[in-house]
Design a protein around this motif. Sequence first.
Motif, PDB file in Angstrom:
ATOM      1  N   ASN B  96      57.610  -4.681  38.019  1.00  0.00           N
ATOM      2  CA  ASN B  96      56.575  -4.322  37.053  1.00  0.00           C
ATOM      3  C   ASN B  96      56.227  -5.517  36.176  1.00  0.00           C
ATOM      4  O   ASN B  96      55.062  -5.825  35.965  1.00  0.00           O
ATOM      5  CB  ASN B  96      57.076  -3.187  36.155  1.00  0.00           C
ATOM      6  N   MET B  97      57.292  -6.163  35.665  1.00  0.00           N
ATOM      7  CA  MET B  97      57.058  -7.266  34.736  1.00  0.00           C
ATOM      8  C   MET B  97      56.518  -8.485  35.463  1.00  0.00           C
ATOM      9  O   MET B  97      55.761  -9.281  34.899  1.00  0.00           O
ATOM     10  CB  MET B  97      58.341  -7.599  33.966  1.00  0.00           C
ATOM     11  N   ALA B  98      56.871  -8.616  36.752  1.00  0.00           N
ATOM     12  CA  ALA B  98      56.426  -9.788  37.507  1.00  0.00           C
ATOM     13  C   ALA B  98      55.000  -9.621  38.027  1.00  0.00           C
ATOM     14  O   ALA B  98      54.369 -10.596  38.407  1.00  0.00           O
ATOM     15  CB  ALA B  98      57.372 -10.027  38.682  1.00  0.00           C
ATOM     16  N   PHE B  99      54.493  -8.378  38.028  1.00  0.00           N
ATOM     17  CA  PHE B  99      53.200  -8.096  38.660  1.00  0.00           C
ATOM     18  C   PHE B  99      52.057  -9.016  38.202  1.00  0.00           C
ATOM     19  O   PHE B  99      51.360  -9.592  39.040  1.00  0.00           O
ATOM     20  CB  PHE B  99      52.860  -6.614  38.453  1.00  0.00           C
ATOM     21  N   PRO B 100      51.871  -9.208  36.880  1.00  0.00           N
ATOM     22  CA  PRO B 100      50.770 -10.094  36.452  1.00  0.00           C
ATOM     23  C   PRO B 100      50.960 -11.526  36.949  1.00  0.00           C
ATOM     24  O   PRO B 100      49.989 -12.196  37.290  1.00  0.00           O
ATOM     25  CB  PRO B 100      50.831 -10.060  34.925  1.00  0.00           C
ATOM     26  N   LEU B 101      52.227 -11.969  37.031  1.00  0.00           N
ATOM     27  CA  LEU B 101      52.482 -13.338  37.477  1.00  0.00           C
ATOM     28  C   LEU B 101      52.232 -13.466  38.971  1.00  0.00           C
ATOM     29  O   LEU B 101      51.709 -14.469  39.453  1.00  0.00           O
ATOM     30  CB  LEU B 101      53.926 -13.731  37.153  1.00  0.00           C
ATOM     31  N   ALA B 104      48.735 -13.810  39.616  1.00  0.00           N
ATOM     32  CA  ALA B 104      48.264 -15.145  39.242  1.00  0.00           C
ATOM     33  C   ALA B 104      48.816 -16.211  40.177  1.00  0.00           C
ATOM     34  O   ALA B 104      48.624 -17.396  39.947  1.00  0.00           O
ATOM     35  CB  ALA B 104      48.657 -15.446  37.803  1.00  0.00           C
ATOM     36  N   LYS B 105      49.526 -15.772  41.234  1.00  0.00           N
ATOM     37  CA  LYS B 105      50.076 -16.661  42.266  1.00  0.00           C
ATOM     38  C   LYS B 105      51.017 -17.714  41.679  1.00  0.00           C
ATOM     39  O   LYS B 105      50.967 -18.891  42.054  1.00  0.00           O
ATOM     40  CB  LYS B 105      48.954 -17.358  43.042  1.00  0.00           C
ATOM     41  N   VAL B 106      51.857 -17.268  40.752  1.00  0.00           N
ATOM     42  CA  VAL B 106      52.860 -18.168  40.188  1.00  0.00           C
ATOM     43  C   VAL B 106      54.019 -18.250  41.186  1.00  0.00           C
ATOM     44  O   VAL B 106      54.320 -17.282  41.875  1.00  0.00           O
ATOM     45  CB  VAL B 106      53.347 -17.604  38.840  1.00  0.00           C
ATOM     46  N   ASP B 107      54.663 -19.425  41.303  1.00  0.00           N
ATOM     47  CA  ASP B 107      55.728 -19.544  42.305  1.00  0.00           C
ATOM     48  C   ASP B 107      56.974 -18.744  41.900  1.00  0.00           C
ATOM     49  O   ASP B 107      57.199 -18.445  40.734  1.00  0.00           O
ATOM     50  CB  ASP B 107      56.088 -21.017  42.540  1.00  0.00           C
ATOM     51  N   ASP B 108      57.773 -18.390  42.904  1.00  0.00           N
ATOM     52  CA  ASP B 108      58.881 -17.458  42.729  1.00  0.00           C
ATOM     53  C   ASP B 108      59.874 -17.863  41.637  1.00  0.00           C
ATOM     54  O   ASP B 108      60.318 -17.028  40.852  1.00  0.00           O
ATOM     55  CB  ASP B 108      59.640 -17.306  44.053  1.00  0.00           C
ATOM     56  N   THR B 110      59.438 -19.691  38.967  1.00  0.00           N
ATOM     57  CA  THR B 110      58.870 -19.520  37.624  1.00  0.00           C
ATOM     58  C   THR B 110      58.805 -18.042  37.267  1.00  0.00           C
ATOM     59  O   THR B 110      59.112 -17.654  36.139  1.00  0.00           O
ATOM     60  CB  THR B 110      57.451 -20.129  37.562  1.00  0.00           C
ATOM     61  N   VAL B 111      58.409 -17.203  38.251  1.00  0.00           N
ATOM     62  CA  VAL B 111      58.337 -15.770  38.006  1.00  0.00           C
ATOM     63  C   VAL B 111      59.699 -15.265  37.544  1.00  0.00           C
ATOM     64  O   VAL B 111      59.831 -14.587  36.526  1.00  0.00           O
ATOM     65  CB  VAL B 111      57.897 -15.016  39.288  1.00  0.00           C
ATOM     66  N   ARG B 112      60.729 -15.649  38.302  1.00  0.00           N
ATOM     67  CA  ARG B 112      62.080 -15.194  37.992  1.00  0.00           C
ATOM     68  C   ARG B 112      62.481 -15.634  36.580  1.00  0.00           C
ATOM     69  O   ARG B 112      62.979 -14.840  35.788  1.00  0.00           O
ATOM     70  CB  ARG B 112      63.035 -15.776  39.042  1.00  0.00           C
ATOM     71  N   ALA B 113      62.215 -16.901  36.268  1.00  0.00           N
ATOM     72  CA  ALA B 113      62.611 -17.442  34.968  1.00  0.00           C
ATOM     73  C   ALA B 113      61.884 -16.707  33.833  1.00  0.00           C
ATOM     74  O   ALA B 113      62.496 -16.317  32.837  1.00  0.00           O
ATOM     75  CB  ALA B 113      62.303 -18.935  34.919  1.00  0.00           C
ATOM     76  N   LYS B 114      60.562 -16.477  34.033  1.00  0.00           N
ATOM     77  CA  LYS B 114      59.790 -15.853  32.955  1.00  0.00           C
ATOM     78  C   LYS B 114      60.185 -14.402  32.755  1.00  0.00           C
ATOM     79  O   LYS B 114      60.263 -13.914  31.624  1.00  0.00           O
ATOM     80  CB  LYS B 114      58.291 -15.950  33.279  1.00  0.00           C
ATOM     81  N   VAL B 115      60.416 -13.691  33.868  1.00  0.00           N
ATOM     82  CA  VAL B 115      60.817 -12.282  33.756  1.00  0.00           C
ATOM     83  C   VAL B 115      62.185 -12.191  33.078  1.00  0.00           C
ATOM     84  O   VAL B 115      62.397 -11.366  32.188  1.00  0.00           O
ATOM     85  CB  VAL B 115      60.824 -11.596  35.138  1.00  0.00           C
ATOM     86  N   ASP B 116      63.091 -13.070  33.484  1.00  0.00           N
ATOM     87  CA  ASP B 116      64.425 -13.047  32.873  1.00  0.00           C
ATOM     88  C   ASP B 116      64.337 -13.323  31.376  1.00  0.00           C
ATOM     89  O   ASP B 116      65.026 -12.700  30.571  1.00  0.00           O
ATOM     90  CB  ASP B 116      65.343 -14.080  33.550  1.00  0.00           C
ATOM     91  N   GLU B 117      63.472 -14.259  31.009  1.00  0.00           N
ATOM     92  CA  GLU B 117      63.330 -14.623  29.601  1.00  0.00           C
ATOM     93  C   GLU B 117      62.776 -13.430  28.799  1.00  0.00           C
ATOM     94  O   GLU B 117      63.305 -13.067  27.750  1.00  0.00           O
ATOM     95  CB  GLU B 117      62.382 -15.825  29.505  1.00  0.00           C
TER      96      GLU B 117
END
Lengths: 279, 393
Positions: B96-101, B104-108, B110-117
């Motif tokens: 759910n939280m990763a969906f917008p990223l 936006a075709k953000v690489d995996d 970065t997605v993981r890091a941002k969601v974790d943060e």
Amino acid sequence: MVMGTVTTARKTRWALLDIVIVVYALIPVLWIASLSFKTKDTLADGNFIPREWTLQNYADIFATNEFIRPLINSIGIATIATVIAVGLGMMAAYAIARLDFPGKRALVGVSLLIAMFPQISLVTPLFNIERELGLFDTWPGLILPYITFALPLGIYVLSAFFREIPWELEKAAKMDGATPAQAFRRVIAPLAAPGVFTTAILVFIFCWNDFLFAISLTSTEAARTVPAALSFFTGTSQFEDPTGTIAAAAVVITIPIVLFVLFFQRRIVAGLTSGAVKG
Amino acid sequence: MAEIVLDKVTKTYPDGARAVSEMDIEIADGEFVILVGPSGCGKSTALNMIAGLEDISSGELRIDGARANEKAPKDRDIAMVFQSYALYPHMSVRENMAFPLRLAKVDDATVRAKVDEAAEILDLTQHLDRRPSNLSGGQRQRVAMGRAIVRSPKAFLMDEPLSNLDAKLRGQMRTSVAKLQKQLGTTTVYVTHDQTEAMTLGDRVVVLRGGVVQQIGSPQFLYEQPANLFVAGFIGSPSMNFVAATLEDGALKSPLGTITLTDRIRRLAEEANAPREVVLGIRPEHFEDAALLEEEHKARGASFSAAVDVLESMGSEKFAYFTVEGELARTAELQELAADAGATDVPGTGSTIVARLSASSGARVGQDLQVWFDADKLQLFDPSSGKNLTYAG
């Protein structure tokens, strides 16, 4: 302890009720299965459980093109009609559930009308039209009427499912950066999946079981489906009764339906949308 | 981060109904602005227009100086938190939280890091693999916030995000929303019908009624200087008391007795060309039990005596309800406020006055009490236009 006995009594009552209903529903099926395993001599002996078992009837039907070719027709025609009807139905149902467009009521009314129209009254015009267009006795000649009559059903079932999906999910997807197509594909379609599978099962069964169009709009094995082909079964001589082979063929064509339902049933998980919104 | 400007933004529906009329708001970068008003005041429509979920009929919406009227929601780079949370039920919290990223075709990585943060900030780390259906209301609300913050948008829009929570949790979440907004410093527009949320959260509050902006200002300013009857009645809890009164020779004849106006109020009323018939407003907290006050303090106000109908003791304070003789102030604004509070059906003659007294007050139900009020805190309103005659702006 008291609670335990109450539960046991309840369980027993429910079990009995279930058995009665299952037996009531399955007796004709079991009867035809029983017939298919009987030898020619014991066919009319009236026994529910065959006294002499044989697989000869099954061997016979698969030995000739009389059954295999219609089986291929049935599978092909029903599958193609289902895919097209569900695909179109999804788009139409989504539009009906979500959009306000001119003529929406008329569209819903007409599709209901088609669903209620007695099919027998359309057989003669369809027969003439298809002969003129060269569609008679072809796969498209059956697929087209099947789609026409399956679509209203599909639209009804699917629009009910689409209406259940909270609209805010689509808005949320748009805010999250999705195009309308992405929102439909990644959010709405997965949530409508149970509805899509339910519709697919219903449409497939309708196409698979149809006899009226199949017998009227075909003349050879080029497009004749199994229900129609069964009526052309003959014995090895004109004095022989084809009951055993018809029964075997009937059992065989029931199997794909059972498999189809069992396969998709696991995907029809009710309440998939729970947890989307507070409620 | 962005500044958002609404320039005469209007929403007219095809049937001619106007949801929002010529709304002018300038929201500065990093500001927390609350749109508040009773149901049907157009606050959600205004938010949806900023989001791009509804078309703007006329006027202009500018985000960072650029016209955004025709931009699709996905091109505005704005995140929204919905009242119903609108979590995707077929995805885990992480998805759910990763969906917008992902969109936006953000690489995996970065997605993981941002969601974790984001999960760390919102205390959701241990729930990342669960489905929304297995979460409590408060957790779902936090996931919805998480989905909004992961992609660091230009602005947050929040549509009554706390209204589905129970009272206690709502209080806690209110604090954490305020903290989060300060921490991220992202421009936020927050819609609520709850004046407590409006008062406690916002840098500035916009009060709406029937699609028209009534007043914009800091919470304290709206409380002290309401521009009209509607704002005065909406802001503050319990709400301001209103009674009909008459201005005569610098004195005010009211059901609370004849009150000598202070110089400040008389000057303001004269400047505003006050009519003879006015509506007198006093906030509950400007009353006090006269027995508890020193004489010199008492001289700054006036007192009246009335029987206590109901007494609510909150521990730290007491709320006393009186009925005073005289006409109830009835104006369109006040009726709308009463309707919103569901109070139109309450029968009663005369006006009910609520007074907040010190916990040490000896007030008793059924007994007469001498009640003092601060004469300099009175507000006078024009009954026909609802305008505040004592508005010092």
